[in-house]
Design a protein around this motif. Structure first.
Motif, PDB file in Angstrom:
ATOM      1  N   THR A 123      43.849 -34.193 -22.988  1.00 44.76           N
ATOM      2  CA  THR A 123      43.916 -34.411 -21.536  1.00 44.76           C
ATOM      3  C   THR A 123      42.952 -35.523 -21.136  1.00 44.76           C
ATOM      4  O   THR A 123      42.101 -35.957 -21.923  1.00 44.76           O
ATOM      5  CB  THR A 123      43.537 -33.132 -20.771  1.00 44.76           C
ATOM      6  N   THR A 124      43.066 -35.943 -19.894  1.00 42.77           N
ATOM      7  CA  THR A 124      42.155 -36.970 -19.397  1.00 42.77           C
ATOM      8  C   THR A 124      40.716 -36.448 -19.359  1.00 42.77           C
ATOM      9  O   THR A 124      39.780 -37.225 -19.474  1.00 42.77           O
ATOM     10  CB  THR A 124      42.587 -37.460 -18.003  1.00 42.77           C
ATOM     11  N   ASP A 139      41.123 -30.474 -14.761  1.00 45.30           N
ATOM     12  CA  ASP A 139      41.638 -30.898 -13.449  1.00 45.30           C
ATOM     13  C   ASP A 139      41.262 -29.881 -12.358  1.00 45.30           C
ATOM     14  O   ASP A 139      41.216 -28.675 -12.609  1.00 45.30           O
ATOM     15  CB  ASP A 139      43.164 -31.030 -13.493  1.00 45.30           C
ATOM     16  N   GLN A 166      38.982 -34.826 -12.350  1.00 48.65           N
ATOM     17  CA  GLN A 166      38.357 -33.972 -13.367  1.00 48.65           C
ATOM     18  C   GLN A 166      37.099 -33.380 -12.749  1.00 48.65           C
ATOM     19  O   GLN A 166      36.290 -34.107 -12.161  1.00 48.65           O
ATOM     20  CB  GLN A 166      37.994 -34.773 -14.623  1.00 48.65           C
ATOM     21  N   PHE A 216      48.943 -24.555 -17.056  1.00 53.61           N
ATOM     22  CA  PHE A 216      48.268 -25.419 -16.111  1.00 53.61           C
ATOM     23  C   PHE A 216      48.595 -25.002 -14.671  1.00 53.61           C
ATOM     24  O   PHE A 216      49.265 -25.741 -13.949  1.00 53.61           O
ATOM     25  CB  PHE A 216      48.739 -26.852 -16.404  1.00 53.61           C
ATOM     26  N   ARG A 256      48.769 -44.438 -21.632  1.00 54.88           N
ATOM     27  CA  ARG A 256      50.059 -43.733 -21.619  1.00 54.88           C
ATOM     28  C   ARG A 256      51.179 -44.660 -21.152  1.00 54.88           C
ATOM     29  O   ARG A 256      52.315 -44.545 -21.619  1.00 54.88           O
ATOM     30  CB  ARG A 256      49.965 -42.497 -20.715  1.00 54.88           C
ATOM     31  N   TYR A 268      49.008 -37.971 -10.509  1.00 52.70           N
ATOM     32  CA  TYR A 268      50.026 -37.367 -11.363  1.00 52.70           C
ATOM     33  C   TYR A 268      51.384 -38.042 -11.143  1.00 52.70           C
ATOM     34  O   TYR A 268      51.740 -38.379 -10.020  1.00 52.70           O
ATOM     35  CB  TYR A 268      50.225 -35.890 -11.013  1.00 52.70           C
ATOM     36  N   ALA A 320      53.958 -32.548 -16.282  1.00 54.27           N
ATOM     37  CA  ALA A 320      52.906 -31.662 -16.792  1.00 54.27           C
ATOM     38  C   ALA A 320      51.575 -31.938 -16.112  1.00 54.27           C
ATOM     39  O   ALA A 320      50.531 -31.956 -16.768  1.00 54.27           O
ATOM     40  CB  ALA A 320      52.779 -31.844 -18.312  1.00 54.27           C
ATOM     41  N   GLY A 321      51.615 -32.155 -14.816  1.00 55.18           N
ATOM     42  CA  GLY A 321      50.367 -32.505 -14.128  1.00 55.18           C
ATOM     43  C   GLY A 321      49.771 -33.699 -14.854  1.00 55.18           C
ATOM     44  O   GLY A 321      48.559 -33.804 -15.020  1.00 55.18           O
ATOM     45  N   MET A 322      50.663 -34.590 -15.279  1.00 50.74           N
ATOM     46  CA  MET A 322      50.215 -35.678 -16.149  1.00 50.74           C
ATOM     47  C   MET A 322      49.669 -36.856 -15.345  1.00 50.74           C
ATOM     48  O   MET A 322      50.335 -37.399 -14.472  1.00 50.74           O
ATOM     49  CB  MET A 322      51.349 -36.142 -17.053  1.00 50.74           C
ATOM     50  N   GLN A 340      40.780 -29.263 -22.575  1.00 53.14           N
ATOM     51  CA  GLN A 340      42.087 -29.073 -23.198  1.00 53.14           C
ATOM     52  C   GLN A 340      42.410 -30.344 -23.981  1.00 53.14           C
ATOM     53  O   GLN A 340      42.283 -31.464 -23.467  1.00 53.14           O
ATOM     54  CB  GLN A 340      43.194 -28.796 -22.172  1.00 53.14           C
ATOM     55  N   PHE A 362      50.289 -29.776 -24.848  1.00 49.36           N
ATOM     56  CA  PHE A 362      50.195 -30.907 -23.928  1.00 49.36           C
ATOM     57  C   PHE A 362      50.273 -32.249 -24.662  1.00 49.36           C
ATOM     58  O   PHE A 362      50.955 -33.168 -24.221  1.00 49.36           O
ATOM     59  CB  PHE A 362      48.919 -30.839 -23.077  1.00 49.36           C
ATOM     60  N   THR A 370      56.922 -29.815 -20.938  1.00 50.08           N
ATOM     61  CA  THR A 370      55.694 -29.504 -20.212  1.00 50.08           C
ATOM     62  C   THR A 370      54.801 -28.641 -21.083  1.00 50.08           C
ATOM     63  O   THR A 370      55.147 -28.300 -22.216  1.00 50.08           O
ATOM     64  CB  THR A 370      55.998 -28.786 -18.877  1.00 50.08           C
TER      65      THR A 370
HETATM   66  N1  ARG Z   1      45.920 -34.361 -15.795  1.00 48.94           N
HETATM   67  C1  ARG Z   1      45.464 -34.186 -17.133  1.00 48.94           C
HETATM   68  C2  ARG Z   1      46.110 -35.206 -18.037  1.00 48.94           C
HETATM   69  O1  ARG Z   1      47.075 -35.814 -17.674  1.00 48.94           O
HETATM   70  C3  ARG Z   1      45.712 -32.798 -17.655  1.00 48.94           C
HETATM   71  C4  ARG Z   1      47.138 -32.357 -17.658  1.00 48.94           C
HETATM   72  C5  ARG Z   1      47.337 -31.058 -18.394  1.00 48.94           C
HETATM   73  N2  ARG Z   1      48.637 -30.544 -18.129  1.00 48.94           N
HETATM   74  C6  ARG Z   1      49.154 -29.432 -18.653  1.00 48.94           C
HETATM   75  N3  ARG Z   1      50.341 -29.081 -18.267  1.00 48.94           N
HETATM   76  N4  ARG Z   1      48.499 -28.723 -19.512  1.00 48.94           N
HETATM   77  O2  ARG Z   1      45.690 -35.413 -19.128  1.00 48.94           O
END
Ligand code: ARG
Length: 289
Positions: free
Chosen positions: A183-184, A224, A156, A79, A141, A250, A133-135, A180, A116, A75
Motif C-alpha cells: 500500500t501507499t 488510510d 495515510q 478495507f 502505478r 482514489y 480497491a481504495g487505490m 498493509q 492488495f 479488489t
Molecule cells: N490507498 C492505499 C493504496 O492505494 C491502500 C489501499 C488498500 N486497499 C485495499 N482494498 N486493501 O495503496
C-alpha cells in the motif's frame, strides 16, 4: 469480460436508446447487481440478443458467463468502508460504485477478492477488467495501469496505543511500523527520506497490522484514514494521531489502453456525482460526524 464482447456491447448500447442503456442505474441503490443486470437485459431486449449473436459469430469459442457479459472487479476486501466482508457478501463504497458502473453497462458485476498487491497484476494480465480497491493514484502505478477520474481523497494516518510516546510523524523515526503490504502506507514508511531507520512489518491485511499493534509487536500502524477510523472504533486502547502523512486520491484502474472501459467508468462516476448518488453512497458508509 472480453474486449471484443465489450466493443459489441458498447455498439449495441449506442444503437439502443440512451434511456435503455442508462435506465438500470437510476434506481439501483444497494447491492442490486443482479436486479440491475436483469433490468438492463430486459430493457435492451432484442439488441442484447443481436449483440450476443454477433459476438458468437465473430469470436467463435469465446464465451461469456452472463447474457450481458460479466465485468470483473479485482479488489482486496479488507478495507472498510471501501470494501469488506459482511457475512458472505462483499460490500462497501467501491462495491456500490462498481455496481453502478456494471448496471450502466448492462453487465453483471463479479468480484475477485485477492491480495492488495495482486490487484494491479490481475488488471494488467486481463484476469480482471478493473481494480477498485481504495487505490491511490501514484506515478509508479500509472506506468502500469490507467486510472479513472478520482472519486475520493484520502491520507495515510498514524495509529498508536493511547499511551504511546509517538505523538506525530517525527516520532516514527527508528520505530517498528505495521502496514498493509504494497500500500501507499508501506511505500511511504519504507522510504528512508520519509521515515529514517524504521523497521517496516508488512501484513496481508490492514487488520492484522492492528492486531500486531494491540500485541505490542509494532509501535504504530500507518494506514488510510477511513479504514483507520473503522479499526480504531472496533478496538479499545488505540487512537489516530492528528497529523497525517500524505494526501492521496482514489481512482479505479484499468488495463493500459482500455479506453472504452475507462470512458464508461468515468461516465458512470460523473453520473453518480451529478445525481448526488456518490454522496449518498459515501454517507451510507461514512456517516457525517
Ligand atoms: N490507498 C492505499 C493504496 O492505494 C491502500 C489501499 C488498500 N486497499 C485495499 N482494498 N486493501 O495503496
Amino acid at each position: 469480460m472480453k474486449k471484443k464482447m465489450f466493443a459489441v456491447m458498447l455498439a449495441a448500447c449506442m444503437a439502443a436508446s440512451l434511456a435503455a442503456c442508462g435506465g438500470g442505474a437510476a434506481d439501483t441503490t444497494t447491492a442490486a447487481t443482479e436486479a440491475a443486470t436483469t433490468t438492463a437485459v430486459q430493457e435492451e431486449g432484442d439488441t442484447q440478443a443481436d449483440a450476443t449473436e454477433a459476438t458468437e459469430a465473430e469470436s467463435g469459442a469465446e464465451e461469456e458467463k452472463a447474457a450481458g457479459g460479466s465485468l470483473v472487479m479485482a479488489t482486496n476486501a479488507e478495507f472498510p468502508p471501501y470494501e469488506y466482508h459482511d457475512g458472505d457478501q462483499i460490500v462497501g463504497i467501491d462495491v456500490e460504485i462498481a455496481q453502478a458502473i456494471a448496471a450502466e453497462m448492462g453487465m453483471e458485476l463479479e468480484i475477485e477478492d485477492i491480495a492488495f498487491d495482486s490487484v494491479i497484476p490481475a488488471v494488467t494480465s486481463g484476469k480482471a477488467d478493473f481494480g477498485a480497491a481504495g487505490m491511490t493514484v501514484t506515478p509508479e502505478r500509472q506506468q502500469n495501469v490507467d486510472f479513472s477520474k478520482t472519486y475520493a481523497t484520502a491520507a495515510q494516518v498514524i495509529i498508536v496505543k493511547n499511551d504511546s510516546a509517538i505523538a506525530g510523524p517525527a516520532d516514527l523515526e527508528g520505530k517498528t511500523i505495521g502496514v498493509q503490504l504494497g500500500t501507499t502506507g508501506d511505500l511511504f514508511v519504507s522510504d528512508e527520506e520519509n521515515v529514517a531507520g524504521a523497521t517496516v512489518e508488512r501484513y496481508n491485511k490492514g487488520f492484522e497490522a492492528i492486531q500486531a499493534l494491540n500485541q505490542n509487536k509494532v509501535d504504530a500502524v500507518v494506514i488510510d484514514g477511513e479504514p483507520a477510523k473503522v479499526f480504531v472504533s472496533q478496538n479499545d486502547g488505540i487512537k489516530i494521531l492528528d497529523e497525517a502523512l500524505t494526501s492521496e486520491e482514489y481512482a479505479i484502474c484499468v488495463k493500459k489502453g482500455n479506453t472504452d472501459l475507462l470512458d464508461n467508468i468515468n461516465t458512470a462516476i460523473t453520473n453518480l456525482e451529478e445525481s448526488g448518488k456518490l454522496e449518498e453512497i459515501i454517507l451510507k458508509y461514512i456517516p457525517a460526524e
